[in-house]
Design an enzyme around this catalytic site. Structure first.
Site, mmCIF file in Angstrom:
data_model
loop_
_atom_site.group_PDB
_atom_site.id
_atom_site.type_symbol
_atom_site.label_atom_id
_atom_site.label_comp_id
_atom_site.label_asym_id
_atom_site.label_seq_id
_atom_site.Cartn_x
_atom_site.Cartn_y
_atom_site.Cartn_z
ATOM 1 C CG HIS A 358 -8.029 3.619 -7.944
ATOM 2 N ND1 HIS A 358 -7.445 3.860 -6.715
ATOM 3 C CD2 HIS A 358 -8.709 2.776 -7.983
ATOM 4 C CE1 HIS A 358 -8.331 2.894 -6.114
ATOM 5 N NE2 HIS A 358 -9.029 2.016 -6.602
ATOM 6 C CE LYS A 546 5.730 10.394 -5.054
ATOM 7 N NZ LYS A 546 4.484 10.388 -4.450
ATOM 8 N NE ARG A 547 5.212 2.747 -12.351
ATOM 9 C CZ ARG A 547 4.901 1.579 -13.094
ATOM 10 N NH1 ARG A 547 4.594 0.419 -12.482
ATOM 11 N NH2 ARG A 547 4.729 1.507 -14.500
ATOM 12 C CE LYS A 552 2.780 8.575 -9.602
ATOM 13 N NZ LYS A 552 1.723 8.435 -8.589
ATOM 14 C CB THR A 654 -0.660 5.438 -0.682
ATOM 15 O OG1 THR A 654 -0.218 4.787 -1.702
ATOM 16 C CG2 THR A 654 -2.267 5.523 -0.863
ATOM 17 C CE LYS A 658 1.732 2.684 1.335
ATOM 18 N NZ LYS A 658 1.861 2.483 -0.069
#
Ligand code: 7GP
Length: 807
Positions: A358, A546-547, A552, A654, A658
């Site tokens: 992952h 998100k985290r 990111k 993900t 969504k």
């Protein structure tokens, strides 16, 4: 389906009232809301369990066991009602009784048994395996405390214990009679008899692993699978009786606490916890306990003699490397406890086991110091050593680069056990989670293995439960879709493509806009309640949830907001489409940089939101305590989905799926699954910016990118933002941001925030500009939903099943 549970609304009401009396000895009217929720959930859970036992798995069918150290379930009630087809009946009944269903649902606990993407993916797979008819069961950990609750104090993240079991968890059932013993430490003893020898471990700490089962109801209710999560308790035969009998209760209790610690907390890091003994114990606990159960069930169904049949009936999937000990543990049981020959045991294990990677973040590739590993799991270490030994012995020496390949792929290296290598060597299948990511695994991260065994590698692009993330989360849009194309999409997400013909339909568009507005208002009131920030629902909702992680690039996003503010202050007449920037997410407790970025976002929010010169055009909200339940409020309200990791860093993502499913337009880099979203929706319905993976690699390799150069040459704009990190502009709330500034500059812009900045700002501006053309924006939104069927996890688990599990 629905009639088998409740004939009609009145029947539901009668059963619900009856349950109130039976469970709590009170009339419905005399219960408070929490108890009303409790009884309702228990009633539904009871029905689900009934369904499970009456539809026990056909023993001749293959079973899939999905081993994952995290299952981020989220609230279950609404999902179960939808899957069982009784949502309408229950809703009507609850309304008539007095407390509406959605109010009861607010009482539901959101079990935080996971950190982020990996754990939520596992939960989506459970929903989908049951929906598409696979006998697929989860095996994981029951943490006494889930992922910490995040509070914000003066902009700072504060971590609070998540006591999620405080009011009980209606969906689980303790299965004390199915407990198994797990041993840590001890000495390995060799026995010999008649030329045959075997090993046994003696002594050490024996822990009782107690399973709790959660029924997993598939859509339509035809299949009910099982999620088994394990809790550690002292084994009665090993409870420190000596101390207890001598009256040394403190010592006895210390012993108990020591054991219980194993399942006490979820490690709050989504990237690596190596070196922590307790984490290694957690990994072994759920692996060993899970496998013991798997083998016992196999023996019950198929007898004890033909172990070569195991792969025919059992598939074991390892979700990342945390369950990597499945291979050696399965061998230990087969060799030591069932008398199977070493090579045959390896063949059997390998034929059962598959592995998903992952992340390519180097810090997340697990490694354990050999000493620690050997002391905790002496017999397992022996087996690993033997496997590693044979691997080296039989390594193909006929390649020029064989020494490099061996160095890269051996399990034991540099005093460490490399868990990714252990996983790949045991697995018959290795997959990444998006096309781009699988390519990177093959070319870089696991390249040595790919050269040696290319046939093991395959891609399985992630997916999400469309029932939860559209059906449950977005009631008005879900209803609009069902009214328009029927409810077949809940079972078969590809039917969403039928919305394609309504993209330009004015009345559908209008209804879509109304649904979006309703969702925005719902979110705005939640944001007001939880963060105090007032959002104007006529603004564009631009969302990054998100985290928190450097790669990111939440920093890039907030720097764009800082830039916008500067430009508005310089030129008040600047035309900017009014936008609300919504952030949410947690940072690992120990991840200082990520926590500082959270504080920065809150500091910018504080300055911007109260400044009358800009707050009619920009608002910033940080929604505290991101969790599945709050995510379900945020996704449906988003106009723009920010997916801005640097290319080559996000395995898949993900939330991108969504959000697009709910009709948000993606503003993103060519990274992870964004690439596949772009391909599906086409360039009119997504906004891509920034360096591509090859360009990232080339820029890094060239050695020509200097953050200080950018600062010096671009002092008016980018340099000014960099200065504002530590010149006091945003210091009022809780000080300035020296460490963010230093990290950005001293790492020489490691995450390419400066490198992608202008491309990003330009893309954002072009995108929001088109928001003004309402019809074409809404058209693109609907188009996103219509193309999102591919990202249902039903599709993903079908691919796993047909290419890997063969159940
Ligand atoms: C995440 C990846 O970061 C994300 O890109 C992906 O969509 C998700 O897994 C599901 O595949 N990784 C984790 O959550 C994680 O914990 C460390 O990785 C093992």
């Amino acid at each position: 389906m629905s009639e088998t549970f409740f004939k009609d609304k009145d029947d539901f009401i009668a059963q619900y009232r009856d349950s109130c009396r039976k469970m709590l000895g009170k009339r419905y009217e005399d219960l408070n809301e929490r108890d009303r929720y409790f009884v309702l959930a228990s009633l539904i859970a009871h029905k689900a369990r009934d369904l499970r036992s009456s539809a026990a798995d056909l023993k001749d069918e293959k079973q899939v066991y999905y081993f994952s150290i995290e299952f981020l379930l989220g609230p279950l009630l609404d999902n179960y009602l939808l899957n069982l087809g009784i949502r309408d009946v229950v809703k009507a009944g609850c309304r008539e009784l007095g407390t509406p269903l959605d109010e009861l649902e607010q009482r539901e606990v959101d079990p935080g048994l996971g950190n982020g993407g990996l754990g939520r993916l596992a939960a989506c797979f459970l929903d989908s395996m049951a929906a598409v008819g696979i006998n697929g069961h989860g095996n994981g950990m029951r943490y006494r405390y889930g992922l910490f609750r995040q509070e914000i104090d003066h902009g700072r993240q504060v971590e609070k214990m998540d006591n999620w079991l405080e009011n009980g968890f209606s969906w689980e059932a303790r299965k004390g009679e199915s407990s198994v013993l797990v041993r840590f430490g001890g000495n390995v003893v060799r026995h010999e008899d008649d030329g045959r020898y075997w090993f046994e471990t003696e002594g050490g700490q024996i822990v009782k692993a107690v399973p709790y089962d959660v029924p997993i109801v598939g859509y339509g209710g035809d299949k009910v699978n099982n999620l088994r999560i394990w809790s550690a308790e002292p084994a009665s035969e090993d409870f420190d009786l000596q101390a207890f009998n001598n009256g040394d209760y403190a010592q006895a209790m210390r012993f108990r606490a020591d054991v219980e610690a194993i399942s006490q907390i979820l490690y709050p890091n989504d990237a690596g916890e190596h070196g922590r003994l307790l984490r290694l114990k957690q990994e072994y606990l759920f692996v060993s306990a899970g496998l013991q159960t798997v083998l016992r069930d196999f023996e019950r169904a198929h007898g004890k003699d033909d172990w070569s049949e195991l792969p025919t009936y059992v598939a074991i999937h390892t979700n990342d490397t945390h369950p990597a000990m499945c291979g050696p543990e399965l061998m230990r049981i087969l060799v030591d406890e069932r008398g199977i020959d070493f090579d045959e045991a390896f063949q059997i294990a390998s034929a059962c086991i598959s592995y998903t990677n992952h992340t390519i973040m180097p810090e997340a590739l697990e490694k354990w110091p050999i000493d620690m590993f050997r002391n905790l799991l002496p017999r397992l270490y022996m087996l690993i050593e033997e496997i590693d030994h044979r691997y080296r012995d039989t390594f193909p020496h006929d390649r020029d680069n064989w020494q490099d390949l061996l160095a890269e792929t051996a399990i034991l290296w540099d005093g460490q056990v490399r868990m990714a290598n252990l996983s790949v060597i045991f697995a018959h299948s290795v997959n990444g989670v998006s096309a781009l990511h699988t390519g990177i695994l093959e070319d870089t991260t696991l390249h040595g293995f790919y050269e040696l065994t290319p046939e093991k590698f395959n891609n399985k692009t992630n997916g999400i439960s469309h029932r939860r993330f559209l059906g449950n989360s977005n009631p008005p849009y879900g209803k609009l879709i069902t009214d328009t194309i029927g409810d077949g999409w809940l079972k078969d997400a590809t039917q969403l493509s039928r919305l394609g013909q309504y993209e330009d339909d004015p009345s559908f568009q209008e209804e879509f806009a109304k649904a979006r507005q309703w969702n925005k208002e719902r979110l705005a009131s939640y944001v007001k309640r939880t963060s105090g920030v007032e959002l104007d629902c006529s603004m564009v909702f631009d969302v990054q949830v998100k985290r928190f992680h450097a790669y990111k690039r939440q920093l890039l996003n907030i720097m764009k907001v800082m830039d916008l503010r500067n430009r508005l202050l310089d030129d008040p007449s600047l035309e900017v489409r009014p936008t609300a920037f919504v952030f949410s997410g947690k940072a690992a407790q120990s991840y200082t940089f990520a926590k500082e970025v959270i504080r920065l976002i809150n500091a910018v929010a504080d300055v911007v939101n109260k400044d009358g010169r800009v707050n009619d055009r920009i608002r910033v909200a940080f929604v505290p305590n991101f969790a599945v339940s709050s995510a379900q409020l945020i996704y449906p309200a988003a106009d723009i989905s920010e997916q801005i990791s640097w290319a080559g860093s996000e395995a898949s993502g993900t939330s991108n799926m969504k959000l697009m499913m709910n009709g948000a337009i993606t503003l993103g880099t060519y990274d992870g699954a964004n690439v596949e979203i772009a391909k599906l929706v086409g360039e009119d319905s997504i906004k891509i910016f920034g360096l591509r993976t090859e360009e990232v690699d080339a820029l890094r390799a060239s050695g020509t990118w200097f953050a200080w150069d950018v600062y010096n040459k671009d002092h008016e704009r980018l340099g000014r933002i960099i200065d504002q990190l530590n010149d006091g502009t945003f210091a009022e709330l809780s000080g300035s941001f020296q460490s963010v500034h230093d990290e950005l500059m001293m790492s020489n812009d490691h995450d390419l925030v400066l490198a992608d900045f202008y491309s990003y700002v330009k893309a954002w501006e072009e995108l929001v500009q088109t928001y003004g053309d309402r019809r074409s924006w809404i058209r693109a939104s609907i188009h996103n939903t219509a193309q999102s069927g591919f990202f249902s996890s039903d599709r993903t688990v079908r691919e796993y099943n047909s290419e890997i599990w063969h159940a």
